[in-house]
Every structure is written in C-alpha cells, then in structure tokens.
Design a protein around this motif. Structure first.
Motif, PDB file in Angstrom:
ATOM      1  N   ARG A   2       0.839  -1.199   0.000  1.00  0.00           N
ATOM      2  CA  ARG A   2       0.000   0.000   0.000  1.00  0.00           C
ATOM      3  C   ARG A   2       0.872   1.247   0.000  1.00  0.00           C
ATOM      4  N   ASN A   3       0.359   2.308  -0.612  1.00  0.00           N
ATOM      5  CA  ASN A   3       1.052   3.594  -0.626  1.00  0.00           C
ATOM      6  C   ASN A   3       0.534   4.496   0.477  1.00  0.00           C
ATOM      7  N   VAL A   4       1.414   5.374   0.945  1.00  0.00           N
ATOM      8  CA  VAL A   4       1.022   6.467   1.835  1.00  0.00           C
ATOM      9  C   VAL A   4       1.045   7.730   0.995  1.00  0.00           C
ATOM     10  N   LYS A 115       1.646  -0.460   5.792  1.00  0.00           N
ATOM     11  CA  LYS A 115       1.931  -0.511   4.355  1.00  0.00           C
ATOM     12  C   LYS A 115       1.998  -1.953   3.845  1.00  0.00           C
ATOM     13  N   ASP A 121      -4.735   2.278  -0.780  1.00  0.00           N
ATOM     14  CA  ASP A 121      -3.766   3.242  -0.280  1.00  0.00           C
ATOM     15  C   ASP A 121      -4.277   3.934   0.974  1.00  0.00           C
ATOM     16  N   ASP A 141       4.833   7.947  -0.294  1.00  0.00           N
ATOM     17  CA  ASP A 141       4.928   7.477  -1.674  1.00  0.00           C
ATOM     18  C   ASP A 141       4.467   8.522  -2.676  1.00  0.00           C
TER      19      ASP A 141
END
Length: 188
Positions: A2-4, A115, A121, A141
């Motif tokens: 997963r993106n932040v 993450k 996300d 990210d």
C-alpha cells in the motif's frame, strides 16, 4: 504494498500552518467545489486515513457532524478507517461513526506495518509533525500539495530546512476556480 499519500494544503511560500497553527489561508468553502469533487473521487483509491493528534482534534470537532449537503466527502470520510498517532490520547471518538484507532507506538514502525497489510492506499491529511517523521523515514509514496493563493511569510513549514529534500517526480497538476493549484508528485 500500500502507498502512503500525503495530502497537504500549503501556501505559495510553503507553509502548512501559521505560526500558531492557524489555517486561515484556505479558500472560502464556496470556492472549493471543484477541488472537493476531486477529493471525493480520490477517496475511491483509499481505505485508511492517518492523522496526528492535533489534526484528529480539528477533524473530530467538525467532520462527524458534517453531512453530504454541507461537504460532498462527509459520509466517505466519516466511514473510512482512521488511525490517530498519539502518545497522550487513549481513545479517539468520531461521533456516531466508528471511532478512530489510537496508535501510541512508534508511528514510523506502525506505518511500515500498515503498508505491508492488504488494502487500498492510505492518506495522511494535515498532521505536520507526523508527515515530517514519515518523510524522514522515506515512507511517503506520493505528495498531493494543494497550493493556496496566499503568502504567510512565517509559520510551520511542510519542508523545514533540517529535512532532507525528498526526490519527487511530477504526476499531475490541476488548477481550480478558487486559485488553488494541485501539485501531485510521486517519490522516486
């Protein structure tokens, strides 16, 4: 993984808040309709909201009572899973909605763990100290900066001088009727 995604409102001169935390540089709500519609669409891509304690208090004072006729994103925001990073809060109620989960452990390690979990996300709204901690740990990210047509001259910088300069690649730029410009970058 997963993106932040860090979404932050900033002034032209790079401040995310005034010297005392004031946010009076945001455009008037009636001028933000097109920007709000973009945020509404963006929320299809996230399933988690990350907040620091100060931003949690600001959000919890407003959002749980907001309705979609007031704010297009109200129900989506209120029903999205939230984590609040705080060493002092024991609970984080959210009105009639599911409360936020308080994480008192190290935020950097907790976000690293989040993450790795399955899901969409995550978005980090506001929360300057938390954002800077995650930037230092290279955990952001994407940067979505909503640049307001205001200059403060002093305040709380999103990118303070002691922070290493993040390496970014432009993804998108949009201009809104309010004069706000969205700058989207991904970390490289």
């Amino acid at each position: 993984m997963r993106n932040v995604i860090l979404q932050e409102w900033v002034t032209i001169d790079g401040y995310a808040a005034g010297p005392n935390g004031e946010l009076d540089f945001f455009p008037a709500p009636e001028l933000s309709k097109d920007s709000d519609e973009d945020i509404f669409g963006f929320m299809d891509n996230i399933d988690t909201i990350l907040l620091g304690a100060v931003t949690y208090h600001m959000f919890a004072d407003y959002w749980p009572q907001a309705t979609t006729d007031m704010e297009i994103i109200a129900d989506r925001l209120n029903s999205t899973l939230k984590f609040v990073f705080s060493r002092t809060l024991k609970q984080a109620p959210w009105g009639k909605w599911q409360p936020a989960t308080v994480i008192s452990a190290d935020a950097v390690e907790a976000v690293r763990d989040l993450k790795q979990q399955p899901g969409k996300d995550m978005v980090l709204w506001g929360s300057i100290s938390l954002a800077q901690s995650l930037m230092k740990a290279d955990l952001i990210d994407e940067y979505h900066l909503r640049v307001c047509p205001s200059v403060l001259g002093t305040g709380k910088a999103l990118f303070p001088s002691e922070l290493a300069r993040p390496q970014m690649k432009p993804i998108d730029t949009r201009t809104y009727e309010s004069g706000v410009i969205l700058l989207r970058y991904e970390s490289v």
